[in-house]
Design an enzyme around this catalytic site. Sequence first.
Site, mmCIF file in Angstrom:
data_model
loop_
_atom_site.group_PDB
_atom_site.id
_atom_site.type_symbol
_atom_site.label_atom_id
_atom_site.label_comp_id
_atom_site.label_asym_id
_atom_site.label_seq_id
_atom_site.Cartn_x
_atom_site.Cartn_y
_atom_site.Cartn_z
ATOM 1 N N ASP A 40 0.979 -1.201 -0.051
ATOM 2 C CA ASP A 40 -0.044 0.000 -0.053
ATOM 3 C C ASP A 40 0.831 1.137 -0.112
ATOM 4 O OD1 ASP A 40 -0.877 0.235 3.556
ATOM 5 O OD2 ASP A 40 0.964 0.245 2.438
ATOM 6 N N LYS A 62 -4.321 3.593 -1.040
ATOM 7 C CA LYS A 62 -5.250 4.493 -1.501
ATOM 8 C C LYS A 62 -5.637 4.619 -2.829
ATOM 9 C CE LYS A 62 -5.319 7.145 2.619
ATOM 10 N NZ LYS A 62 -4.943 8.575 3.317
ATOM 11 N N MET A 177 1.072 12.788 9.635
ATOM 12 C CA MET A 177 -0.349 12.807 9.146
ATOM 13 C C MET A 177 -0.960 13.896 9.553
ATOM 14 S SD MET A 177 -1.049 8.803 9.213
ATOM 15 C CE MET A 177 -0.425 8.642 10.774
#
Lengths: 282, 282
Positions: A40, A62, A177
């Site tokens: 990922d 994503k 993040m």
Amino acid sequence: MPNKATKGLVYLVGAGPGDPELITAKGLRCIRTADVLIYDYLAAKAFLSHVSAACECIYVGKKGGDHTLSQDSINALIVEKAAAGNVVTRLKGGDPFIFGRGGEEAEVLVEAGIPFEVVPGVTSAIAAPAYAGIPLTHRDYTSTLAFVTGHEDPTKKSSSIDWPSLAKGIGTLVFFMGVKNLPSIVERLVQNGRAPETPVALVRWGTTSRHRTVTGTLKTIVARAKAAAMKAPAIIVVGKVVELRDTLQWFERRPLLGKRIVVTPRPCPGQRPRRETHGYGG
Amino acid sequence: MPNKATKGLVYLVGAGPGDPELITAKGLRCIRTADVLIYDYLAAKAFLSHVSAACECIYVGKKGGDHTLSQDSINALIVEKAAAGNVVTRLKGGDPFIFGRGGEEAEVLVEAGIPFEVVPGVTSAIAAPAYAGIPLTHRDYTSTLAFVTGHEDPTKKSSSIDWPSLAKGIGTLVFFMGVKNLPSIVERLVQNGRAPETPVALVRWGTTSRHRTVTGTLKTIVARAKAAAMKAPAIIVVGKVVELRDTLQWFERRPLLGKRIVVTPRPCPGQRPRRETHGYGG
């Protein structure tokens, strides 16, 4: 000892921060020997050339902002592929055990009785600042360093983060993040006693060819980040060590960083020129 | 852009936590292309086989407890070798910018006008717990993690460490080089409000063939560490995530870890058998 032929084996591998050369030798070996690669990782394309011809490669990251698979579905997929007797390499950005949900995936494997190994990776929390010329620790500046998930909405009432301790008790802070929440992170830190003059850096796409840094202070960083249109993926560094960047930056001074090398083949008569662009450094 | 032929170039490279396979691909390249390798890394012997035939290898690490060279002398040596036009690879354990004095070495290089690159490495603070089955972060356990140098004597009056914030404000704590100070670290944490039942792990020689883990709580760890004769090099992990080790430990369950494989060649008449021992896993 479970029988590998029937139970398989899973490697939970950290791919590193983005620069494909920052994967570990063991991580590369796990990619080369995988029967199934489940990844990922945004920059993982660089690693796909290392897999064997027979390897099944499955992207679960994503797609247009959404995850293609939920964490539960990813867990089920890893178990299914390993239970069929495969060597499964689960490739994740950074380090699998630093805000990477690797712990949860390992728990699922234990429950399913499937053997696994953890292959730590270079975390972007350390490497992105290093490429920006910021050592997170330094004898003359600080003896403490904290990593915080910036995912949590800091305006929510029952924050699991102890803001007063972070604001006043720790020398260097790194938020993962957290770009979307930058205004409220800054507000919380100042409200809880961190000096508004404290230096702050945002590093986006750290260590890759798209690496970009914006600096300021707790007072100025929100406006500067907005002016520079800084978005995810980026990490936030707060603390006096950010000052060292003025002296120590090196990666962004390399002559070709961020430049696009434009290859324009001579067009045939009547054709528009074809342009191919290549980033540098990632 | 300085002229490499006259000014040289320095790579500040993190060798990773101990397992030689946990060095990065870029780190290995820097070892292979070095004219001079300056290393202080305990497990670096595994990397010496990668240098070129012409490479000059200089050990500047500890010898019988003392450093063979002071930090000032190491800085001067790096500058001297690079100024002579060499590609110098400065190999350090873990990551060069995490309590590794890499920042100080980079400052000296800037002052001398010598170009450098930083090659981040996997830090033992993350990898040693990962090999012990301890993810430092986990959604259900904590969203904050701090690294603290355990070097500082915690009994000294003017501690640069904010113990109340560390004790109560941060989920997972990792102390570097703190084993000698374990009793006072534990005392400070409990005095400042950390529950005595908080799980603690000590990981010595993490990720190597000598990897060893001792667990307990803030109440019991000092006695347990003493009983197990735990000494440096080891890191200390404090926090609820240590509980996950009961489920997730994997490295220490591998059948040959820590076992010595004894090769005893048949002796010639009148000779005593020669014994060669090899660790496993490091």
